[in-house]
Design a protein around this motif. Structure first.
Motif, PDB file in Angstrom:
ATOM      1  N   ILE A   1       0.839  -1.200   0.000  1.00 20.31           N
ATOM      2  CA  ILE A   1       0.000   0.000   0.000  1.00 20.31           C
ATOM      3  C   ILE A   1       0.876   1.254   0.000  1.00 20.31           C
ATOM      4  N   ILE A   2       1.924   1.267   0.799  1.00 17.29           N
ATOM      5  CA  ILE A   2       2.829   2.419   0.837  1.00 17.29           C
ATOM      6  C   ILE A   2       3.474   2.626  -0.539  1.00 17.29           C
ATOM      7  N   GLN A   3       3.903   1.546  -1.180  1.00 22.25           N
ATOM      8  CA  GLN A   3       4.489   1.658  -2.516  1.00 22.25           C
ATOM      9  C   GLN A   3       3.463   2.159  -3.530  1.00 22.25           C
ATOM     10  N   ASP A   4       2.239   1.683  -3.419  1.00 19.10           N
ATOM     11  CA  ASP A   4       1.183   2.143  -4.320  1.00 19.10           C
ATOM     12  C   ASP A   4       0.906   3.637  -4.129  1.00 19.10           C
ATOM     13  N   ILE A   5       0.931   4.095  -2.884  1.00 18.79           N
ATOM     14  CA  ILE A   5       0.745   5.528  -2.621  1.00 18.79           C
ATOM     15  C   ILE A   5       1.881   6.313  -3.259  1.00 18.79           C
ATOM     16  N   SER A   6       3.102   5.840  -3.057  1.00 20.01           N
ATOM     17  CA  SER A   6       4.275   6.513  -3.610  1.00 20.01           C
ATOM     18  C   SER A   6       4.219   6.617  -5.125  1.00 20.01           C
ATOM     19  N   ALA A   7       3.673   5.591  -5.759  1.00 24.52           N
ATOM     20  CA  ALA A   7       3.572   5.574  -7.223  1.00 24.52           C
ATOM     21  C   ALA A   7       2.256   6.182  -7.721  1.00 24.52           C
ATOM     22  N   ALA A   8       1.437   6.704  -6.800  1.00 18.55           N
ATOM     23  CA  ALA A   8       0.133   7.308  -7.129  1.00 18.55           C
ATOM     24  C   ALA A   8      -0.762   6.340  -7.896  1.00 18.55           C
ATOM     25  N   ARG A   9      -0.782   5.086  -7.468  1.00 20.45           N
ATOM     26  CA  ARG A   9      -1.634   4.094  -8.123  1.00 20.45           C
ATOM     27  C   ARG A   9      -2.501   3.354  -7.096  1.00 20.45           C
ATOM     28  N   VAL A  10      -3.093   4.119  -6.186  1.00 18.29           N
ATOM     29  CA  VAL A  10      -3.932   3.538  -5.147  1.00 18.29           C
ATOM     30  C   VAL A  10      -5.404   3.645  -5.507  1.00 18.29           C
ATOM     31  N   GLU A  11      -6.152   2.699  -4.978  1.00 12.64           N
ATOM     32  CA  GLU A  11      -7.598   2.692  -5.199  1.00 12.64           C
ATOM     33  C   GLU A  11      -8.289   2.558  -3.848  1.00 12.64           C
ATOM     34  N   PRO A  12      -9.470   3.045  -3.709  1.00 15.67           N
ATOM     35  CA  PRO A  12     -10.241   3.764  -4.716  1.00 15.67           C
ATOM     36  C   PRO A  12      -9.684   5.178  -4.915  1.00 15.67           C
ATOM     37  N   THR A  13      -9.543   5.550  -6.150  1.00 13.92           N
ATOM     38  CA  THR A  13      -8.874   6.813  -6.495  1.00 13.92           C
ATOM     39  C   THR A  13      -9.585   8.046  -5.927  1.00 13.92           C
ATOM     40  N   GLU A  14     -10.923   7.961  -5.786  1.00 16.18           N
ATOM     41  CA  GLU A  14     -11.643   9.144  -5.301  1.00 16.18           C
ATOM     42  C   GLU A  14     -11.269   9.543  -3.885  1.00 16.18           C
ATOM     43  N   VAL A  15     -10.818   8.607  -3.063  1.00 16.65           N
ATOM     44  CA  VAL A  15     -10.450   8.975  -1.690  1.00 16.65           C
ATOM     45  C   VAL A  15      -9.098   9.685  -1.648  1.00 16.65           C
ATOM     46  N   TRP A  16      -8.354   9.625  -2.737  1.00 17.99           N
ATOM     47  CA  TRP A  16      -7.038  10.250  -2.796  1.00 17.99           C
ATOM     48  C   TRP A  16      -7.038  11.568  -3.565  1.00 17.99           C
ATOM     49  N   ASN A  17      -8.181  11.987  -4.066  1.00 16.40           N
ATOM     50  CA  ASN A  17      -8.255  13.244  -4.829  1.00 16.40           C
ATOM     51  C   ASN A  17      -7.664  14.407  -4.043  1.00 16.40           C
ATOM     52  N   GLY A  18      -6.772  15.109  -4.694  1.00 16.18           N
ATOM     53  CA  GLY A  18      -6.156  16.288  -4.077  1.00 16.18           C
ATOM     54  C   GLY A  18      -4.983  15.986  -3.171  1.00 16.18           C
ATOM     55  N   MET A  19      -4.707  14.711  -2.913  1.00 14.04           N
ATOM     56  CA  MET A  19      -3.586  14.371  -2.021  1.00 14.04           C
ATOM     57  C   MET A  19      -2.372  13.839  -2.770  1.00 14.04           C
ATOM     58  N   LEU A  20      -2.578  13.296  -3.942  1.00 17.99           N
ATOM     59  CA  LEU A  20      -1.447  12.728  -4.690  1.00 17.99           C
ATOM     60  C   LEU A  20      -1.067  13.607  -5.856  1.00 17.99           C
TER      61      LEU A  20
END
Length: 144
Positions: free
Chosen positions: A125-144
């Protein structure tokens, strides 16, 4: 994460009388337990505990309590920040949103809390966050 030391009988605090007053104050203040958190809630503390353990490669309770206590103190007192992109929330809100998003990502991907994942799943999950490929994408809007 049990790490063997080369100096098992050495205790750095035994040398505190050799330090200047300022160093003594800083180091010894870190040896007192945290009475309670002022900004972070219980779930945020637990998620942060696992994140910090992975990021600093240390799962000792004393180290983690110091790091989390420091986060809590800074987020509560909000000492100010440098520049940030327009529309990005202030650090306290951004951290809170990020911890919530990590939990939602874990639930989405594994159907369990981030704190219940094994280390490899947490690292993924940490690697996915770092690569901006996390889901669900809507919860990450504006943070990545």
């Amino acid at each position: 994460m049990n790490v063997k030391t080369r100096y098992p009988s050495f205790n750095v605090l035994d040398e505190k009388d050799e330090w200047d007053d300022h160093t003594q104050q800083i180091v010894t203040s870190r040896t007192h337990p945290i009475a309670g958190y002022q900004f972070l809630n219980e779930q945020e503390v637990e998620i942060l505990r696992y994140l910090c353990s992975l990021l600093v490669n240390d799962d000792s309770p004393d180290s983690l309590e110091f790091v989390i206590g420091h986060f809590d103190k800074i987020l509560y007192s909000s000492p100010g920040e440098g520049q940030r992109r327009a529309g990005v929330p202030a650090a306290p809100e951004l951290i809170r949103q990020g911890l919530k998003a990590i939990e939602q990502t874990s639930q989405h991907k594994y159907s369990v809390s981030f704190t219940e994942l094994n280390t490899e799943q947490q690292k993924q999950i940490i690697q996915d966050i770092s690569a901006a490929r996390v889901e669900p994408t809507e919860v990450w809007n504006g943070m990545l």
